[in-house]
Design a protein around this motif. Structure first.
Motif, PDB file in Angstrom:
ATOM      1  N   ASP A  57     -26.099  21.481  -3.159  1.00  0.00           N
ATOM      2  CA  ASP A  57     -25.638  21.705  -1.786  1.00  0.00           C
ATOM      3  C   ASP A  57     -25.751  23.155  -1.339  1.00  0.00           C
ATOM      4  O   ASP A  57     -25.519  23.464  -0.166  1.00  0.00           O
ATOM      5  N   HIS A 128     -12.186  14.796   4.040  1.00  0.00           N
ATOM      6  CA  HIS A 128     -13.455  14.187   4.441  1.00  0.00           C
ATOM      7  C   HIS A 128     -14.610  15.173   4.323  1.00  0.00           C
ATOM      8  O   HIS A 128     -15.680  14.846   3.790  1.00  0.00           O
ATOM      9  N   GLN A 132     -17.987  15.313   1.497  1.00  0.00           N
ATOM     10  CA  GLN A 132     -19.351  15.116   1.982  1.00  0.00           C
ATOM     11  C   GLN A 132     -20.353  15.897   1.148  1.00  0.00           C
ATOM     12  O   GLN A 132     -20.155  17.081   0.870  1.00  0.00           O
ATOM     13  N   THR A 134     -24.750  15.829  -0.586  1.00  0.00           N
ATOM     14  CA  THR A 134     -26.072  15.234  -0.694  1.00  0.00           C
ATOM     15  C   THR A 134     -25.959  13.937  -1.484  1.00  0.00           C
ATOM     16  O   THR A 134     -25.194  13.853  -2.442  1.00  0.00           O
ATOM     17  N   SER A 135     -26.708  12.930  -1.085  1.00  0.00           N
ATOM     18  CA  SER A 135     -26.583  11.599  -1.688  1.00  0.00           C
ATOM     19  C   SER A 135     -26.749  11.581  -3.203  1.00  0.00           C
ATOM     20  O   SER A 135     -26.150  10.760  -3.896  1.00  0.00           O
ATOM     21  N   GLN A 142     -18.478   8.413   2.056  1.00  0.00           N
ATOM     22  CA  GLN A 142     -19.084   9.552   2.730  1.00  0.00           C
ATOM     23  C   GLN A 142     -18.956   9.436   4.246  1.00  0.00           C
ATOM     24  O   GLN A 142     -19.560   8.575   4.874  1.00  0.00           O
ATOM     25  N   TYR A 143     -18.117  10.301   4.831  1.00  0.00           N
ATOM     26  CA  TYR A 143     -18.031  10.390   6.291  1.00  0.00           C
ATOM     27  C   TYR A 143     -19.131  11.327   6.780  1.00  0.00           C
ATOM     28  O   TYR A 143     -19.689  12.101   5.989  1.00  0.00           O
ATOM     29  N   LYS A 144     -19.422  11.280   8.052  1.00  0.00           N
ATOM     30  CA  LYS A 144     -20.515  12.076   8.614  1.00  0.00           C
ATOM     31  C   LYS A 144     -20.014  13.045   9.679  1.00  0.00           C
ATOM     32  O   LYS A 144     -20.617  13.211  10.726  1.00  0.00           O
ATOM     33  N   HIS A 145     -18.910  13.692   9.381  1.00  0.00           N
ATOM     34  CA  HIS A 145     -18.352  14.649  10.338  1.00  0.00           C
ATOM     35  C   HIS A 145     -19.203  15.917  10.392  1.00  0.00           C
ATOM     36  O   HIS A 145     -19.779  16.336   9.381  1.00  0.00           O
ATOM     37  N   GLN A 146     -19.253  16.523  11.568  1.00  0.00           N
ATOM     38  CA  GLN A 146     -20.021  17.742  11.759  1.00  0.00           C
ATOM     39  C   GLN A 146     -19.138  18.983  11.767  1.00  0.00           C
ATOM     40  O   GLN A 146     -19.630  20.095  11.902  1.00  0.00           O
TER      41      GLN A 146
END
Length: 316
Positions: A57, A128, A132, A134-135, A142-146
């Protein structure tokens, strides 16, 4: 003033220990509800986790969730440590001039509950963001918050105001136990160190020594509650905002214990041990602030004269 200084002290420590929070969160979510040996181990220990996150990451990955972490430390610990300082200065934790273990435990727990409830939405987002990844090394849902604002807005729009307090059922016992263990043992340990007369009563080494003693108790008492709290905050939810893995604190605790045994409740304990330096640093900062405040009060100019009436020279 106690609230502001306590929060500032917590933020000062958080700047250096947030990478430990990131690593701890990942280790606590790794192998969630899976028996040992049935899942891929991305993080073997705290040092390997640092290396893995930094490699995959990037260095910025070790500071994920820093903004909500700072907000959480300021508001939650400002309330928690500030409330406890008021209770302590009022003499409510003493009996016959000595620190009462029962009173300090209760006071610490109550101060922790108030801080945890107020800071729960920020802690939710912090968890959250810190999970988060890398897969290839992702663990947990896995949430996708910015970012913090995006996360708070998205949760509010989807689940309403109550959605922001999702997982607070675990935050209350977590912080209650941690605060009670930390604050009660710190006060008692500080009194013990002073009685030994190894250091001067106003020396910063007294606070540091007491913090080292209390941190051991905090780690042992708090880690199981910390694991449960992380998992409740991070679990996926349905359209009604209900958790898809756990119904609540006791359900998460029992499922984790049944599937992963006792070691599952102590995942990330090595990281928590290192992270206990956060408690010691925070308390040391708080002690420094106390000295500075005494300096301001004693001379009224905001800085000590040559005579150092407030004892800041001895502190250093």
């Amino acid at each position: 003033m106690d609230f502001v200084l306590s929060g500032a002290a917590a933020c000062g420590a958080c700047l250096f220990t947030n990478p430990l929070e990131v690593v701890k969160t990942r280790m606590q979510l790794q192998g969630e509800l899976q028996s040992r040996g049935t899942y891929q181990v991305h993080y073997r220990n705290v040092f390997h986790a640092f290396y893995t996150v930094g490699k995959v990451d990037g260095l910025a990955g070790l500071q994920k969730g820093l903004v909500p972490a700072l907000f959480y430390q300021f508001f939650m610990n400002g309330v928690r440590l500030g409330s406890y300082a008021i209770i302590e200065s009022a003499g409510y934790i003493h009996t016959n001039g000595r620190v009462s273990a029962i009173k300090t435990t209760i006071s610490g727990a109550l101060a922790g509950v108030v801080g945890a409830v107020m800071g729960s939405p920020i802690y939710l987002v912090k968890t959250h963001l810190q999970s988060q990844s890398t897969s290839s090394i992702a663990v947990g849902h896995q949430y996708k918050h910015q970012g913090m604002i995006h996360a708070l807005t998205a949760i509010y729009r989807e689940h309403g105001i109550l959605g922001l307090w999702r997982g607070s059922s675990a935050a209350v016992p977590r912080v209650s136990v941690g605060s009670a263990a930390q604050l009660s043992t710190f006060s008692s340990a500080k009194e013990f160190v002073i009685d030994l007369q190894v250091f001067r009563n106003d020396s910063w080494l007294v606070a540091l020594s007491a913090g080292m003693i209390s941190s051991v108790v905090v780690v042992l008492a708090m880690t199981p509650f910390d694991v449960v709290s992380t998992r409740l905050y991070n679990q996926p939810v349905d359209h009604l905002g209900k958790g898809q893995l756990y119904k609540g604190f006791f359900d998460c605790f029992s499922k984790t214990l049944r599937k992963e045994r006792l070691t599952g409740l102590y995942k990330g304990v090595d990281c928590s041990t290192l992270h206990s330096g956060h408690w010691r640093t925070r308390l040391l900062w708080k002690s420094l602030w106390d000295v500075l405040i005494n300096c301001i009060r004693c001379c009224g100019c905001g800085w000590c004269p040559v005579q150092f009436h407030c004892g800041i020279a001895r502190f250093a």
